[in-house]
Design a protein around this motif. Structure first.
Motif, PDB file in Angstrom:
ATOM      1  N   LYS A  53      -7.752   5.964   5.983  1.00  0.00           N
ATOM      2  CA  LYS A  53      -7.582   5.346   7.296  1.00  0.00           C
ATOM      3  C   LYS A  53      -6.406   6.022   7.991  1.00  0.00           C
ATOM      4  CE  LYS A  53      -9.488   0.938   5.960  1.00  0.00           C
ATOM      5  NZ  LYS A  53      -9.249  -0.463   5.665  1.00  0.00           N
ATOM      6  N   THR A  54      -6.608   6.385   9.227  1.00  0.00           N
ATOM      7  CA  THR A  54      -5.571   7.061  10.011  1.00  0.00           C
ATOM      8  C   THR A  54      -4.288   6.246  10.033  1.00  0.00           C
ATOM      9  OG1 THR A  54      -7.280   8.056  11.380  1.00  0.00           O
ATOM     10  CG2 THR A  54      -5.049   8.060  12.259  1.00  0.00           C
ATOM     11  N   GLU A  55      -4.411   4.951  10.194  1.00  0.00           N
ATOM     12  CA  GLU A  55      -3.223   4.088  10.262  1.00  0.00           C
ATOM     13  C   GLU A  55      -2.416   4.158   8.972  1.00  0.00           C
ATOM     14  OE1 GLU A  55      -0.402   2.171  12.060  1.00  0.00           O
ATOM     15  OE2 GLU A  55      -2.219   2.782  13.102  1.00  0.00           O
ATOM     16  N   GLU A  56      -3.087   4.311   7.834  1.00  0.00           N
ATOM     17  CA  GLU A  56      -2.371   4.427   6.555  1.00  0.00           C
ATOM     18  C   GLU A  56      -1.516   5.695   6.527  1.00  0.00           C
ATOM     19  OE1 GLU A  56      -5.440   2.102   3.559  1.00  0.00           O
ATOM     20  OE2 GLU A  56      -5.652   4.274   3.827  1.00  0.00           O
ATOM     21  N   VAL A  57      -2.073   6.790   7.024  1.00  0.00           N
ATOM     22  CA  VAL A  57      -1.319   8.038   7.051  1.00  0.00           C
ATOM     23  C   VAL A  57      -0.159   7.933   8.038  1.00  0.00           C
ATOM     24  CG1 VAL A  57      -1.424  10.511   7.551  1.00  0.00           C
ATOM     25  CG2 VAL A  57      -3.261   9.426   6.256  1.00  0.00           C
ATOM     26  N   LEU A  58      -0.392   7.334   9.202  1.00  0.00           N
ATOM     27  CA  LEU A  58       0.689   7.148  10.170  1.00  0.00           C
ATOM     28  C   LEU A  58       1.808   6.268   9.596  1.00  0.00           C
ATOM     29  CD1 LEU A  58      -1.312   6.747  13.509  1.00  0.00           C
ATOM     30  CD2 LEU A  58       0.084   8.699  12.791  1.00  0.00           C
ATOM     31  N   ASN A  59       1.433   5.243   8.844  1.00  0.00           N
ATOM     32  CA  ASN A  59       2.440   4.403   8.193  1.00  0.00           C
ATOM     33  C   ASN A  59       3.223   5.201   7.153  1.00  0.00           C
ATOM     34  OD1 ASN A  59       1.955   2.060   9.655  1.00  0.00           O
ATOM     35  ND2 ASN A  59       0.421   1.311   8.207  1.00  0.00           N
ATOM     36  N   ALA A  60       2.530   6.064   6.417  1.00  0.00           N
ATOM     37  CA  ALA A  60       3.201   6.904   5.417  1.00  0.00           C
ATOM     38  C   ALA A  60       4.172   7.868   6.096  1.00  0.00           C
ATOM     39  CB  ALA A  60       2.170   7.670   4.594  1.00  0.00           C
ATOM     40  N   VAL A  61       3.788   8.399   7.248  1.00  0.00           N
ATOM     41  CA  VAL A  61       4.669   9.293   8.009  1.00  0.00           C
ATOM     42  C   VAL A  61       5.915   8.533   8.451  1.00  0.00           C
ATOM     43  CG1 VAL A  61       4.889  10.558  10.199  1.00  0.00           C
ATOM     44  CG2 VAL A  61       2.876  10.905   8.742  1.00  0.00           C
TER      45      VAL A  61
END
Length: 130
Positions: free
Chosen positions: A105-113
Motif C-alpha cells: 500500500k502506498t500509504e505504508e511506504v509513505l509512513n515508512a518514509v
C-alpha cells in the motif's frame, strides 16, 4: 526537502512511486538498476533509498552494501516481490529500516518514509556528550 532515490526495475512501479513521492513534497529520482542507483549515490547524497532486491545487472543487495559502507546516514527501505527469511535477515543486519512485499500500500511506504526521516533527526546518545 528530503532527497529520495527509488531503485526499481519495474517501469510502472518506479515511475508511480517516484511521482507519488514528488507529489508528497519530497525530491525523488529513480534508477532502473542497482548499477544506476550506486552511480547516483556516488554523485549526490540521499536521505532515503527505496530499493527493490531483484533487479537486472546488480540487484538491491549491491545498493544496500554501498549505502551501508559509504552512506551511513542514508536510510534504506526495501520493496520486493520475492520475500524470504534470508533476505529479511540480511536487510536487518545491514540496517534497513523497513521491508515491504509487493504489492504494498502506498500509504505504508509513505509512513515508512516519514518514520525514517524522523529517525534521522533523533540525536543518538553517546557517553562523550555527558
Amino acid at each position: 526537502m528530503a532527497n529520495i532515490l527509488v531503485a526499481e526495475d519495474e517501469d510502472i512501479l518506479r515511475k508511480n512511486l517516484t511521482f507519488i513521492l514528488n507529489s508528497s513534497g519530497y525530491s525523488a529520482v529513480s534508477a532502473k538498476t542497482g548499477v544506476e542507483a550506486v552511480e547516483l549515490l556516488k554523485r549526490r547524497g540521499f536521505d532515503i533509498v527505496i530499493t527493490d532486491l531483484v533487479m537486472p545487472v546488480k540487484g538491491g543487495g549491491s545498493v544496500i552494501e554501498y549505502v551501508s559502507e559509504y552512506c551511513p546516514d542514508t536510510k534504506v527501505i526495501v520493496i520486493t516481490a520475492y520475500p524470504s527469511a534470508d533476505s529479511a535477515i540480511y536487510a536487518v543486519k545491514k540496517g534497513v529500516v523497513d521491508y515491504f512485499t509487493k504489492p504494498f500500500k502506498t500509504e505504508e511506504v509513505l509512513n515508512a518514509v516519514r518514520k525514517a526521516l524522523e529517525s534521522k533527526k533523533e540525536i543518538p546518545f553517546t557517553w562523550e556528550k555527558l
